[in-house]
Design a protein around this motif. Structure first.
Motif, PDB file in Angstrom:
ATOM      1  N   TYR A 231       0.843  -1.119  -0.028  1.00 45.02           N
ATOM      2  CA  TYR A 231      -0.038  -0.043   0.132  1.00 45.02           C
ATOM      3  C   TYR A 231       0.913   1.270   0.008  1.00 45.02           C
ATOM      4  O   TYR A 231       0.600   2.233  -0.577  1.00 45.02           O
ATOM      5  N   GLU A 232       1.959   1.113   0.712  1.00 49.07           N
ATOM      6  CA  GLU A 232       2.911   2.398   0.650  1.00 49.07           C
ATOM      7  C   GLU A 232       3.238   2.752  -0.810  1.00 49.07           C
ATOM      8  O   GLU A 232       3.463   3.570  -1.197  1.00 49.07           O
ATOM      9  N   TRP A 233       3.673   1.465  -1.499  1.00 49.13           N
ATOM     10  CA  TRP A 233       4.134   1.856  -2.739  1.00 49.13           C
ATOM     11  C   TRP A 233       2.891   2.062  -3.841  1.00 49.13           C
ATOM     12  O   TRP A 233       3.450   3.102  -4.516  1.00 49.13           O
ATOM     13  N   SER A 234       2.019   1.654  -3.601  1.00 49.17           N
ATOM     14  CA  SER A 234       0.736   2.258  -4.444  1.00 49.17           C
ATOM     15  C   SER A 234       0.180   3.261  -4.148  1.00 49.17           C
ATOM     16  O   SER A 234       0.103   4.144  -5.192  1.00 49.17           O
ATOM     17  N   TYR A 235       0.312   3.783  -3.105  1.00 48.02           N
ATOM     18  CA  TYR A 235      -0.016   5.244  -2.641  1.00 48.02           C
ATOM     19  C   TYR A 235       1.095   6.099  -3.074  1.00 48.02           C
ATOM     20  O   TYR A 235       0.663   7.244  -3.457  1.00 48.02           O
ATOM     21  N   GLY A 236       2.286   5.685  -3.245  1.00 44.15           N
ATOM     22  CA  GLY A 236       3.498   6.491  -3.497  1.00 44.15           C
ATOM     23  C   GLY A 236       3.345   6.730  -5.107  1.00 44.15           C
ATOM     24  O   GLY A 236       4.157   7.610  -5.446  1.00 44.15           O
ATOM     25  N   LEU A 237       2.744   6.140  -5.947  1.00 43.16           N
ATOM     26  CA  LEU A 237       2.695   6.052  -7.197  1.00 43.16           C
ATOM     27  C   LEU A 237       1.973   7.554  -7.699  1.00 43.16           C
ATOM     28  O   LEU A 237       2.174   8.080  -8.739  1.00 43.16           O
ATOM     29  N   ASN A 238       1.337   8.084  -6.500  1.00 44.56           N
ATOM     30  CA  ASN A 238       0.336   9.173  -6.894  1.00 44.56           C
ATOM     31  C   ASN A 238      -0.400   9.292  -8.116  1.00 44.56           C
ATOM     32  O   ASN A 238      -0.590  10.294  -8.904  1.00 44.56           O
ATOM     33  N   TYR A 239      -1.012   8.353  -8.501  1.00 46.76           N
ATOM     34  CA  TYR A 239      -1.957   7.854  -9.470  1.00 46.76           C
ATOM     35  C   TYR A 239      -1.205   8.265 -10.940  1.00 46.76           C
ATOM     36  O   TYR A 239      -2.058   8.922 -11.617  1.00 46.76           O
ATOM     37  N   ASN A 240      -0.197   8.091 -11.012  1.00 46.67           N
ATOM     38  CA  ASN A 240       0.522   8.272 -12.325  1.00 46.67           C
ATOM     39  C   ASN A 240       0.487   7.128 -13.552  1.00 46.67           C
ATOM     40  O   ASN A 240      -0.668   6.363 -13.215  1.00 46.67           O
ATOM     41  N   PHE A 241       1.174   7.118 -14.402  1.00 47.79           N
ATOM     42  CA  PHE A 241       1.170   6.489 -15.656  1.00 47.79           C
ATOM     43  C   PHE A 241       1.227   4.711 -15.221  1.00 47.79           C
ATOM     44  O   PHE A 241       0.336   3.896 -15.574  1.00 47.79           O
ATOM     45  N   VAL A 242       2.141   4.561 -14.215  1.00 52.16           N
ATOM     46  CA  VAL A 242       2.180   3.072 -13.739  1.00 52.16           C
ATOM     47  C   VAL A 242       0.982   2.693 -12.925  1.00 52.16           C
ATOM     48  O   VAL A 242       0.467   1.585 -13.181  1.00 52.16           O
ATOM     49  N   TYR A 243       0.429   3.423 -12.193  1.00 47.08           N
ATOM     50  CA  TYR A 243      -0.997   3.217 -11.515  1.00 47.08           C
ATOM     51  C   TYR A 243      -1.912   2.838 -12.354  1.00 47.08           C
ATOM     52  O   TYR A 243      -2.565   1.801 -12.136  1.00 47.08           O
TER      53      TYR A 243
END
Length: 267
Positions: A231-243
């Motif tokens: 969740y820390e990793w997912s949250y850290g993506l900031n809803y970017n292209f990878v997300y």
């Protein structure tokens, strides 16, 4: 079964669970909780929070589901499970985790793109006992009772009078409504209901949807209990292209799994 009856049975199920829970809260809890230790309280709430669900399902089954489960036929269905389908069900479960992520994060996504300051990431730690009781609920009670009621009974009965599309929608809407008041779970459970109906309709084997339900809930349970890093990793993506790429990847995985199962079981 007509649509109104399907909705009323779902409302009855929800109402019974609430009433039984209130009865436990009003008449039993005040008499026992003050004298219990912390571990005993976990056991108490772990048991009493699941009993109303089980009783409610049994009452509704008794009132409406007249077909007695055929044990021998059930064994035959279990033996008829195709091993390769287990792989497809795993693909769907993994795919749904990535696909559902934006649905659960909807408020956070809206706040992010509207420029609202996001709250710091928080992860709720759970004791092993809490995880155990939560596991009993989401890995045993929910897959078995919910699949038998919403797919094997409700979907099949509505299908006798209505089209496949309408029957799937009715069953899936009713299934999603029982997850209130968790409004964030309404759309993910509605989508899961559609997938489960499609698989059950094509395979005529409720054990496939029970297994899928188990796998999907297992993925959720492991992540909410021990997935802080994820969740820390997912949250850290900031809803970017990878997300969003993971979101599309989840759709693809789920589609492949569903297609493999349904095409192989054309009826």
């Amino acid at each position: 079964m007509n649509i109104l009856k399907a909705i009323l049975l779902t409302a009855l199920l929800m109402g019974l669970e609430v009433l039984i829970s209130l009865g436990v809260y009003e008449f039993i809890e005040p008499k026992v909780t003050d004298s219990l230790s912390d571990n005993s309280l976990i056991h108490y709430f772990g048991i009493t929070s699941r009993i109303p669900t089980i009783i409610a399902y049994f009452i509704v089954f008794y009132l409406s589901y007249k077909t007695v489960f055929n044990f021998n036929k059930g064994i035959e269905k279990m033996k008829g499970i195709k091993p390769e389908f287990l792989l497809y069900l795993i693909l769907i479960a993994i795919g749904l985790e990535f696909f559902d992520r934006p649905l659960f994060d909807f408020n956070k996504i809206y706040d992010y793109f509207s420029g609202t300051e996001l709250k710091p990431f928080e992860f709720s730690e759970s004791s092993n006992l809490s995880v155990l009781y939560r596991g009993i609920s989401v890995l045993i009670i929910a897959p078995i009772f919910e699949e038998f009621f919403f797919r094997k009974f409700l979907f099949r009965e509505v299908l006798k009078k209505h089209s496949l599309t309408l029957s799937i929608l009715v069953s899936s809407i009713c299934f999603s409504l029982i997850h209130l008041p968790s409004y964030r779970n309404l759309l993910p459970t509605f989508i899961f209901g559609i997938i489960a109906c499609l698989i059950y309709n094509k395979t005529n084997n409720i054990f496939y949807t029970i297994i899928l339900h188990f796998l999907t809930n297992l993925s959720w349970l492991l992540l909410v209990s021990y997935g802080k890093s994820y969740y820390e990793w997912s949250y850290g993506l900031n809803y970017n292209f990878v997300y969003w790429l993971l979101f599309i990847f989840g759709i693809g995985l789920s589609y492949i799994g569903i297609k493999k199962i349904t095409v192989a079981n054309k009826v």
